[in-house]
Design an enzyme around this catalytic site. Structure first.
Site, PDB file in Angstrom:
ATOM      1  N   ASN A 120       0.982  12.683   2.977  1.00  0.00           N
ATOM      2  CA  ASN A 120       2.010  11.759   2.549  1.00  0.00           C
ATOM      3  C   ASN A 120       2.078  11.793   1.030  1.00  0.00           C
ATOM      4  O   ASN A 120       1.191  12.349   0.392  1.00  0.00           O
ATOM      5  CB  ASN A 120       1.765  10.344   3.119  1.00  0.00           C
ATOM      6  CG  ASN A 120       0.418   9.790   2.740  1.00  0.00           C
ATOM      7  OD1 ASN A 120       0.073   9.793   1.557  1.00  0.00           O
ATOM      8  ND2 ASN A 120      -0.352   9.318   3.706  1.00  0.00           N
ATOM      9  N   LYS A 177      -5.832  -2.179  -1.211  1.00  0.00           N
ATOM     10  CA  LYS A 177      -6.697  -1.926  -0.058  1.00  0.00           C
ATOM     11  C   LYS A 177      -7.385  -3.219   0.387  1.00  0.00           C
ATOM     12  O   LYS A 177      -7.504  -3.511   1.581  1.00  0.00           O
ATOM     13  CB  LYS A 177      -7.759  -0.903  -0.458  1.00  0.00           C
ATOM     14  CG  LYS A 177      -8.293  -0.152   0.686  1.00  0.00           C
ATOM     15  CD  LYS A 177      -7.865   1.292   0.592  1.00  0.00           C
ATOM     16  CE  LYS A 177      -7.974   2.012   1.902  1.00  0.00           C
ATOM     17  NZ  LYS A 177      -7.761   3.437   1.771  1.00  0.00           N
ATOM     18  N   GLU A 192     -13.224   4.708  -3.301  1.00  0.00           N
ATOM     19  CA  GLU A 192     -11.796   4.956  -3.061  1.00  0.00           C
ATOM     20  C   GLU A 192     -11.191   5.842  -4.145  1.00  0.00           C
ATOM     21  O   GLU A 192     -11.356   5.574  -5.340  1.00  0.00           O
ATOM     22  CB  GLU A 192     -11.082   3.588  -3.065  1.00  0.00           C
ATOM     23  CG  GLU A 192      -9.603   3.637  -2.846  1.00  0.00           C
ATOM     24  CD  GLU A 192      -9.226   3.921  -1.403  1.00  0.00           C
ATOM     25  OE1 GLU A 192     -10.027   3.656  -0.492  1.00  0.00           O
ATOM     26  OE2 GLU A 192      -8.116   4.430  -1.194  1.00  0.00           O
ATOM     27  N   ASP A 193     -10.501   6.883  -3.713  1.00  0.00           N
ATOM     28  CA  ASP A 193      -9.713   7.729  -4.613  1.00  0.00           C
ATOM     29  C   ASP A 193     -10.493   8.284  -5.804  1.00  0.00           C
ATOM     30  O   ASP A 193      -9.998   8.313  -6.938  1.00  0.00           O
ATOM     31  CB  ASP A 193      -8.441   6.988  -5.068  1.00  0.00           C
ATOM     32  CG  ASP A 193      -7.366   7.016  -3.984  1.00  0.00           C
ATOM     33  OD1 ASP A 193      -7.640   7.570  -2.908  1.00  0.00           O
ATOM     34  OD2 ASP A 193      -6.266   6.488  -4.207  1.00  0.00           O
ATOM     35  N   TYR A 235       0.854  -1.185   0.000  1.00  0.00           N
ATOM     36  CA  TYR A 235       0.000   0.000   0.000  1.00  0.00           C
ATOM     37  C   TYR A 235       0.891   1.237   0.000  1.00  0.00           C
ATOM     38  O   TYR A 235       1.956   1.215  -0.587  1.00  0.00           O
ATOM     39  CB  TYR A 235      -1.030  -0.069   1.154  1.00  0.00           C
ATOM     40  CG  TYR A 235      -2.233   0.727   0.762  1.00  0.00           C
ATOM     41  CD1 TYR A 235      -3.019   0.337  -0.325  1.00  0.00           C
ATOM     42  CD2 TYR A 235      -2.532   1.928   1.379  1.00  0.00           C
ATOM     43  CE1 TYR A 235      -4.073   1.118  -0.773  1.00  0.00           C
ATOM     44  CE2 TYR A 235      -3.592   2.709   0.941  1.00  0.00           C
ATOM     45  CZ  TYR A 235      -4.351   2.299  -0.132  1.00  0.00           C
ATOM     46  OH  TYR A 235      -5.389   3.084  -0.581  1.00  0.00           O
ATOM     47  N   ASP A 237     -13.363   5.823   2.328  1.00  0.00           N
ATOM     48  CA  ASP A 237     -12.274   5.801   3.297  1.00  0.00           C
ATOM     49  C   ASP A 237     -11.479   7.099   3.314  1.00  0.00           C
ATOM     50  O   ASP A 237     -11.024   7.531   4.369  1.00  0.00           O
ATOM     51  CB  ASP A 237     -11.341   4.623   2.997  1.00  0.00           C
ATOM     52  CG  ASP A 237     -10.271   4.506   4.057  1.00  0.00           C
ATOM     53  OD1 ASP A 237     -10.629   4.446   5.249  1.00  0.00           O
ATOM     54  OD2 ASP A 237      -9.074   4.514   3.703  1.00  0.00           O
ATOM     55  N   ASP A 238     -11.320   7.721   2.143  1.00  0.00           N
ATOM     56  CA  ASP A 238     -10.537   8.967   2.093  1.00  0.00           C
ATOM     57  C   ASP A 238     -11.188  10.046   2.956  1.00  0.00           C
ATOM     58  O   ASP A 238     -10.507  10.890   3.536  1.00  0.00           O
ATOM     59  CB  ASP A 238     -10.441   9.495   0.651  1.00  0.00           C
ATOM     60  CG  ASP A 238      -9.918   8.416  -0.282  1.00  0.00           C
ATOM     61  OD1 ASP A 238      -8.864   7.850   0.021  1.00  0.00           O
ATOM     62  OD2 ASP A 238     -10.593   8.121  -1.292  1.00  0.00           O
ATOM     63  N   ARG A 245      -8.208  10.350  -8.704  1.00  0.00           N
ATOM     64  CA  ARG A 245      -7.331  11.036  -7.743  1.00  0.00           C
ATOM     65  C   ARG A 245      -6.598   9.969  -6.930  1.00  0.00           C
ATOM     66  O   ARG A 245      -6.914   9.699  -5.778  1.00  0.00           O
ATOM     67  CB  ARG A 245      -8.162  11.960  -6.849  1.00  0.00           C
ATOM     68  CG  ARG A 245      -7.376  13.069  -6.239  1.00  0.00           C
ATOM     69  CD  ARG A 245      -7.474  13.110  -4.744  1.00  0.00           C
ATOM     70  NE  ARG A 245      -7.436  11.782  -4.145  1.00  0.00           N
ATOM     71  CZ  ARG A 245      -7.619  11.537  -2.876  1.00  0.00           C
ATOM     72  NH1 ARG A 245      -7.917  12.497  -2.062  1.00  0.00           N
ATOM     73  NH2 ARG A 245      -7.549  10.299  -2.386  1.00  0.00           N
TER      74      ARG A 245
HETATM   75  P1  NAD Z   1      -7.570  16.545  -1.547  1.00  0.00           P
HETATM   76  O1  NAD Z   1      -6.966  16.706  -2.872  1.00  0.00           O
HETATM   77  O2  NAD Z   1      -9.004  16.223  -1.415  1.00  0.00           O
HETATM   78  O3  NAD Z   1      -7.324  17.888  -0.688  1.00  0.00           O
HETATM   79  C1  NAD Z   1      -6.151  18.648  -0.653  1.00  0.00           C
HETATM   80  C2  NAD Z   1      -6.521  20.036  -0.182  1.00  0.00           C
HETATM   81  O4  NAD Z   1      -5.340  20.798   0.077  1.00  0.00           O
HETATM   82  C3  NAD Z   1      -7.336  20.816  -1.189  1.00  0.00           C
HETATM   83  O5  NAD Z   1      -8.425  21.413  -0.529  1.00  0.00           O
HETATM   84  C4  NAD Z   1      -6.389  21.910  -1.652  1.00  0.00           C
HETATM   85  O6  NAD Z   1      -7.084  23.098  -1.973  1.00  0.00           O
HETATM   86  C5  NAD Z   1      -5.537  22.106  -0.426  1.00  0.00           C
HETATM   87  N1  NAD Z   1      -4.257  22.738  -0.698  1.00  0.00           N
HETATM   88  C6  NAD Z   1      -3.461  22.616  -1.778  1.00  0.00           C
HETATM   89  N2  NAD Z   1      -2.385  23.407  -1.664  1.00  0.00           N
HETATM   90  C7  NAD Z   1      -2.496  24.046  -0.497  1.00  0.00           C
HETATM   91  C8  NAD Z   1      -1.710  25.007   0.181  1.00  0.00           C
HETATM   92  N3  NAD Z   1      -0.575  25.469  -0.353  1.00  0.00           N
HETATM   93  N4  NAD Z   1      -2.120  25.436   1.373  1.00  0.00           N
HETATM   94  C9  NAD Z   1      -3.259  24.974   1.912  1.00  0.00           C
HETATM   95  N5  NAD Z   1      -4.042  24.073   1.324  1.00  0.00           N
HETATM   96  C10 NAD Z   1      -3.678  23.626   0.127  1.00  0.00           C
HETATM   97  O7  NAD Z   1      -6.711  15.452  -0.805  1.00  0.00           O
HETATM   98  P2  NAD Z   1      -7.051  14.688   0.552  1.00  0.00           P
HETATM   99  O8  NAD Z   1      -7.672  13.382   0.270  1.00  0.00           O
HETATM  100  O9  NAD Z   1      -7.777  15.626   1.449  1.00  0.00           O
HETATM  101  O10 NAD Z   1      -5.593  14.401   1.099  1.00  0.00           O
HETATM  102  C11 NAD Z   1      -4.715  15.448   1.487  1.00  0.00           C
HETATM  103  C12 NAD Z   1      -3.432  14.868   2.053  1.00  0.00           C
HETATM  104  O11 NAD Z   1      -3.716  14.123   3.228  1.00  0.00           O
HETATM  105  C13 NAD Z   1      -2.694  13.912   1.112  1.00  0.00           C
HETATM  106  O12 NAD Z   1      -1.311  14.099   1.218  1.00  0.00           O
HETATM  107  C14 NAD Z   1      -3.037  12.563   1.652  1.00  0.00           C
HETATM  108  O13 NAD Z   1      -2.032  11.643   1.391  1.00  0.00           O
HETATM  109  C15 NAD Z   1      -3.137  12.844   3.129  1.00  0.00           C
HETATM  110  N6  NAD Z   1      -3.971  11.865   3.824  1.00  0.00           N
HETATM  111  C16 NAD Z   1      -3.459  11.242   4.916  1.00  0.00           C
HETATM  112  C17 NAD Z   1      -4.197  10.317   5.593  1.00  0.00           C
HETATM  113  C18 NAD Z   1      -3.639   9.647   6.796  1.00  0.00           C
HETATM  114  O14 NAD Z   1      -2.569   9.978   7.218  1.00  0.00           O
HETATM  115  N7  NAD Z   1      -4.320   8.730   7.399  1.00  0.00           N
HETATM  116  C19 NAD Z   1      -5.472   9.990   5.148  1.00  0.00           C
HETATM  117  C20 NAD Z   1      -5.993  10.646   4.016  1.00  0.00           C
HETATM  118  C21 NAD Z   1      -5.230  11.589   3.376  1.00  0.00           C
END
Ligand code: NAD
Length: 548
Positions: A409, A175, A246-247, A105, A269-270, A157
């Site tokens: 990440n 997953k 997912e994604d 993963y 899950d996201d 995504r």
């Molecule tokens: P997403 O694409 O839905 O959201 C990203 C957000 O960040 C968007 O709203 C975007 O406008 C904003 N963004 C972009 N550039 C920015 C900046 N310079 N300043 C502030 N905000 C900004 O993605 P997501 O699913 O919400 O995931 C976001 C991150 O969280 C990813 O890196 C993902 O890997 C991580 N994540 C971690 C976990 C975990 O640790 N368990 C779980 C889910 C997602």
């Protein structure tokens, strides 16, 4: 139950014998077939004479895996094992979960998806395209097993990598492997699905090895109709099936979840798994500070699926402590790439509106922190290094124990490292991360940061939903899973700064979460399965055990 979950694989399936049996990964045991089995199943002479134990097979495989140069090669080798001998594959994963998860993963699966067309050996799952309209139910019937759990994506995504089209199939496959490894959902019940509506990734459209549909993405009503046909067909072919989205990109993820969550046993899950794991980290942090969730002011960097998902569940948790919805939402704020999300801003995406509060516009994160004085900052922006020294020092100035979660990440995208979080708060940060970080020693004290990994949550949610045949999966169930996960974090975990239990306990965690979900389903009349008194024992008993 949805389908009988067998504790062990039964190789004496009379319909399979000889080489045919060896080609069935659910039944194959390779060199571990006993002398009696070799005789009875037409396998005599097809193997060298030594009869391996499964432990020997694991050791042999691990030895060969460790010689491989990189994560992609290891992914390919593991995938090939998955195609050959599922029990051995899962035994390897379960026995070495910390080492294997980053390969099968995140982050390893990201590269595997990008190279999907190059490393493709055997198909796994069902691929659906707009050309299949009218045939989806019959296609699902081509799957040889009774699915209890589907993970579906449209590949738009994939992790932080964007639109990977049909190459994104690696994500549902990975997953579902975690469902079996971390919660013992039987592999035969797990069905990966790719709804390939094309891709807007120009490089893929001209890549000679790209295996998906070579056209721009389908949008609008035609897209919705395709998903609708899939959802109806899945329920028809596999009644009561649990479906995990997912994604999907933001514009579809929120809509699809809203559309189907009251109608079928679905979750994303996201959005929701992430929310539960983050809330669990907060519950653990609050065990240290002695504060309540309703007292927190949470500032998110990022305003996407993770941020609004977490904000929604934090709101639910605050409401459970007596706040009304408006007051609870008012304690959650978002910062996106244009600054603080405030009411006055024009053209805000629909999913941000609940957290667009009255405030003057603020551009930078540091200024937003100074203005709002949060007790917690949660980084989910996928922009590395954004929790700067100044940001962390400000949080330490405002709070005796600031909650700092850098969840983005892969590691290069993390808002800060564990070392920075502890150093710039003089060791006072209550820290969780989305990428793995090594322990940090500061002024003689060693901190062990743990990953707020979604695999603590979604496998148990899936197992519980299958076990109870719950009609839907509710916010209360996700909140319950967060409480459960936090409660399994020990005092000694907390003492070393770990807000989660060790990942090696994930099957125990999943059993507790599954039992909790089943109990909630029963309480609200959502369970379609008659459940025994001892739900935890039932959860353990339902778990697939990959030992022969
Ligand atoms: P997403 O694409 O839905 O959201 C990203 C957000 O960040 C968007 O709203 C975007 O406008 C904003 N963004 C972009 N550039 C920015 C900046 N310079 N300043 C502030 N905000 C900004 O993605 P997501 O699913 O919400 O995931 C976001 C991150 O969280 C990813 O890196 C993902 O890997 C991580 N994540 C971690 C976990 C975990 O640790 N368990 C779980 C889910 C997602």
């Amino acid at each position: 139950m949805n389908a009988p979950i067998k504790k062990n694989l039964e190789p004496r399936n009379p319909s399979r014998r000889g080489v045919d049996l060896l080609h069935d990964p659910l039944l194959n045991k390779g060199s571990a077939f006993t002398a009696e089995e070799r005789e009875a199943l037409g396998l005599r002479g097809l193997f060298p004479p030594h009869i391996s134990t499964q432990e020997e097979q694991v050791a042999r495989f691990m030895r060969s895996l460790q010689r491989l140069p990189d994560s992609l090669e290891k992914y390919i080798a593991l995938n090939a094992l998955h195609d050959r001998n599922e029990a051995l594959f899962f035994r390897v994963i379960v026995d070495h979960i910390d080492e294997m998860q980053p390969i099968i993963y995140t982050p390893g699966v990201g590269l595997a998806c990008q190279k999907f067309g190059m490393i493709f050996q055997r198909p796994r799952g069902i691929f659906i395209t707009p050309n299949d309209r009218g045939h989806i139910a019959s296609m699902l019937r081509n799957w040889p097993h009774r699915a209890g759990l589907i993970v579906v994506t449209d590949g738009e995504r994939i992790l932080g990598l964007g639109d990977l089209g049909a190459n994104g199939m690696g994500i549902p496959v990975g997953k579902l492997a975690l469902y079996s490894a971390c919660a013992g959902v039987h592999p035969a019940q797990c069905l990966p699905v790719m709804i390939d509506t094309g891709t807007d990734n120009g490089e893929l459209l001209v890549d000679p090895f790209y295996m998906g549909l070579r056209q721009r993405r389908l949008r609008g009503q035609a897209y919705d109709d395709l998903v609708e046909e899939f959802m109806v067909a899945a329920e028809e072919v596999f009644p009561g099936v649990v479906i995990q989205f997912e994604d999907f990109a933001n514009q579809n993820a929120f809509r699809l979840l809203e559309k189907y969550r009251g109608r079928a046993c679905v979750f994303n899950d996201d959005i929701q798994g992430t929310a539960a794991v983050a809330l669990a980290g907060m519950f653990s942090a609050l065990r240290i500070t002695g504060q309540s969730i309703a007292e927190q002011r949470v500032l998110f960097l990022g305003a996407g699926e993770a941020a609004t998902g977490i904000a929604d569940l934090v709101t639910t948790a605050m409401m459970a402590q007596g706040l009304d919805q408006k007051a609870a939402r008012n304690r959650n704020w978002l910062v996106d790439s244009r600054g603080l999300v405030v009411k006055a801003r024009k053209d805000l995406a629909h999913h941000k509106l609940a957290y667009a509060h009255e405030h003057k516009e603020v551009v930078g994160l540091l200024d937003a922190i100074r203005a709002l004085k949060p007790t917690a900052i949660i980084g989910v922006s996928a922009v590395g290094g954004t929790f700067t020294k100044e940001v962390l020092e400000e949080m330490a100035k405002l709070n005796e124990r600031p909650i700092v979660f850098a969840l983005s990440n892969p590691t290069s995208q993390a808002e800060c490292t564990a070392e920075e979080a502890y150093r710039y708060t003089a060791g006072r940060a209550l820290f969780a991360c989305g990428s793995p970080f090594d322990p940090v020693t500061l002024n003689g004290k060693t901190f062990v940061p743990r990953q707020g990994n979604n695999s603590y949550i979604f496998p148990g949610i899936g197992l519980g939903a299958i076990m109870s045949r719950s009609r839907t999966i509710t916010d209360e169930m996700f909140m319950g899973s967060a409480h459960t996960l936090a409660s399994l974090t020990t005092e000694s975990d907390l003492a070393q700064g770990s807000l989660y239990p060790s990942l090696s306990r994930v099957r125990e965690v999943s059993a507790h979460i599954a039992a909790g979900l089943a109990k909630t389903a029963h309480k609200h009349g959502l369970a379609q399965e008659k459940l025994p008194e001892d739900l935890l024992a039932q959860a353990h008993a339902s778990m697939y055990d990959p030992r022969y």
